[in-house]
Design a protein around this motif. Structure first.
Motif, mmCIF file in Angstrom:
data_model
loop_
_atom_site.group_PDB
_atom_site.id
_atom_site.type_symbol
_atom_site.label_atom_id
_atom_site.label_comp_id
_atom_site.label_asym_id
_atom_site.label_seq_id
_atom_site.Cartn_x
_atom_site.Cartn_y
_atom_site.Cartn_z
ATOM 1 N N UNK A 23 44.127 54.435 -58.960
ATOM 2 C CA UNK A 23 43.224 53.943 -60.000
ATOM 3 C C UNK A 23 43.034 52.436 -59.780
ATOM 4 N N UNK A 24 42.098 51.872 -60.556
ATOM 5 C CA UNK A 24 41.892 50.439 -60.463
ATOM 6 C C UNK A 24 42.855 49.750 -61.428
ATOM 7 N N UNK A 65 48.586 45.837 -70.487
ATOM 8 C CA UNK A 65 47.933 46.646 -71.527
ATOM 9 C C UNK A 65 48.836 47.796 -71.945
ATOM 10 N N UNK A 66 49.559 48.350 -70.974
ATOM 11 C CA UNK A 66 50.407 49.517 -71.280
ATOM 12 C C UNK A 66 51.674 49.476 -70.433
ATOM 13 N N UNK A 67 52.741 50.035 -71.006
ATOM 14 C CA UNK A 67 54.005 50.228 -70.282
ATOM 15 C C UNK A 67 54.183 51.728 -70.066
ATOM 16 N N UNK A 68 54.494 52.112 -68.835
ATOM 17 C CA UNK A 68 54.896 53.501 -68.563
ATOM 18 C C UNK A 68 56.381 53.464 -68.245
ATOM 19 N N UNK A 69 57.180 54.066 -69.115
ATOM 20 C CA UNK A 69 58.634 54.046 -68.929
ATOM 21 C C UNK A 69 59.084 55.340 -68.234
ATOM 22 N N UNK A 70 59.642 55.183 -67.024
ATOM 23 C CA UNK A 70 60.149 56.330 -66.253
ATOM 24 C C UNK A 70 61.664 56.273 -66.148
ATOM 25 N N UNK A 298 49.563 62.989 -65.135
ATOM 26 C CA UNK A 298 49.369 62.952 -66.591
ATOM 27 C C UNK A 298 49.703 61.564 -67.144
ATOM 28 N N UNK A 299 50.789 60.968 -66.670
ATOM 29 C CA UNK A 299 51.165 59.634 -67.171
ATOM 30 C C UNK A 299 50.104 58.601 -66.787
ATOM 31 N N UNK A 304 45.358 55.415 -68.928
ATOM 32 C CA UNK A 304 43.976 54.936 -68.896
ATOM 33 C C UNK A 304 43.158 55.459 -70.073
ATOM 34 N N UNK A 305 43.442 56.678 -70.525
ATOM 35 C CA UNK A 305 42.564 57.324 -71.513
ATOM 36 C C UNK A 305 43.041 57.204 -72.959
#
Ligand SMILES: NC(=O)c1ccc[n+]([C@@H]2O[C@H](COP(=O)([O-])OP(=O)(O)OC[C@H]3O[C@@H](n4cnc5c(N)ncnc54)[C@H](OP(=O)(O)O)[C@@H]3O)[C@@H](O)[C@H]2O)c1
Length: 338
Positions: A23-24, A65-70, A298-299, A304-305
């Motif tokens: 993605x961008x 803008x967002x955090x993805x916690x893995x 999905x993450x 993005x969405x």
């Protein structure tokens, strides 16, 4: 869009990183081990912060803008990462499947997330999102009124097995897993609920015996659907294997996770059944290859969405259910209702 990945050098984190790279997105890798961050960074920005150091985490996330916690297991440290993301003014999603963590996020982070104007959605995974979105689609098809029950089942067949991190997450909450997990029963969370299914037909297979299991969407569905009962199930032999036979210290010797070939040989399926008080029933299913690759997709798509009212939200409250499931088609994921 700027996205921070916490735990980005772990097995799932690296798959999320690879997916986001398509993605961008401007990516910042955050974790507690500077050397491991550097090993996967390939010129990307890295920031070192332990989950126990709130100020360092907030500083590391600020500007995203967002955090993805893995960084699982999530039950011990995931809420601290979510609180730091909120304090830094970032949306937060994670790849958890642990019911206790997900429930804690819903119960303790909502007011702060609302005040900060951010969306917090745990369990953006191969199971949690299709299960929650299918339940919403079915509830709407049944008229949107209160439901008698929502029953959800997962199956995984084919190569690969679980990642070491998933095994650690399972063992960390083994008591609730052994109990069959939390079920939602007339407004209460119970681990001793009577199973409402003994068998379930997964796509392309006849009915197979199932046991109650600690599935993530059992926690999220009651946030947006009024239902008397919400229960989760997996195949009975899978549930028996998940019941903690592995000693904690043996997990370190497990492979990090299935390789790319094994992941492609894997097939997962989610089946959801919703029933109205007057006995009308709708069923939906989703299926695809590669559980960990699906979670990464999905993450990344989810980050993005994500859109909607700030607060802690279920997947179906912040993603358009049918359109999001359709958007997963390039990843080999199909879904249907009847
Ligand atoms: N359907 C599902 O439910 C689903 C699907 C996919 C993934 N998941 C979950 O995703 C998680 C990650 O799995 P994985 O295979 O990627 O595990 P992994 O390879 O062990 O990676 C875990 C990552 O989290 C970090 N971490 C763990 N505890 C931490 C803490 N207290 N503070 C800071 N960093 C911490 C680790 O860093 P160090 O190396 O520094 O320890 C590592 O980078 C698991 O909980 C798994 O269950 C769930």
């Amino acid at each position: 869009m700027k996205i921070a990945i916490y735990g980005g050098y772990g097995y799932q984190g690296r798959l999320v990183l690879a997916e986001l790279a398509r993605h961008d997105a401007e990516i910042t890798l955050v974790g507690r081990n500077a050397a491991r961050l550097a090993a996967v960074a390939r010129g990307r920005e890295t920031r070192t912060a332990a989950a126990t150091d709130h100020d360092a985490l907030v500083g590391a996330f600020r500007g995203a803008n967002a955090v993805i916690n893995c960084a699982g297991p999530f039950t011990p440290a995931g809420a601290a990462v979510a609180r730091a993301a909120i304090a830094a003014g970032c949306h937060y999603i994670d790849t958890s499947g642990e019911q206790l963590h997900i429930k804690r996020i819903y119960e303790t982070c909502s007011a702060d997330a609302h005040r900060a104007g951010v969306i917090v959605t745990p369990a953006m995974t191969d199971g949690g999102v299709p299960g929650d979105l299918l339940a919403r689609v079915l509830a709407d098809r049944l008229g949107g009124g209160p439901l008698h029950e929502v029953l959800t089942g997962h199956s995984v067949t084919g190569g690969g097995g679980m990642s070491r991190g998933s095994m650690r997450s399972l063992l960390g909450t083994v008591d609730v897993v052994k109990s069959g997990g939390l079920a939602y029963e007339d407004g209460e969370w119970r681990t001793d609920a009577r199973p409402r299914l003994a068998s379930l037909a997964f796509p392309g297979r006849g009915p197979v015996p199932v046991s109650r299991f600690a599935l993530p969407e059992v926690v999220s569905v009651p946030r947006h659907i009024r239902a008397g009962h919400v229960q989760g199930f997996v195949e009975a032999d899978l549930a028996a294997r998940f019941s903690g036979a592995v000693p904690d210290d043996a997990v370190d010797a497990f492979p990090e996770g299935p390789d790319a070939d094994a992941r492609q040989r894997q097939r997962w399926a989610v089946v959801v059944t919703a029933t109205t008080p007057d006995g009308r029933r709708a069923t939906g299913s989703a299926e695809g290859p590669d559980t960990y690759g699906t979670t990464a997709a999905i993450a990344a798509e989810g980050a993005f969405r994500l859109a909607g009212t700030p607060g802690v939200r279920a997947p179906a409250e912040v993603l358009p259910p049918a359109a999001f499931l359709d958007a997963l088609a390039p990843h080999g994921i199909t879904w249907r209702t009847s």
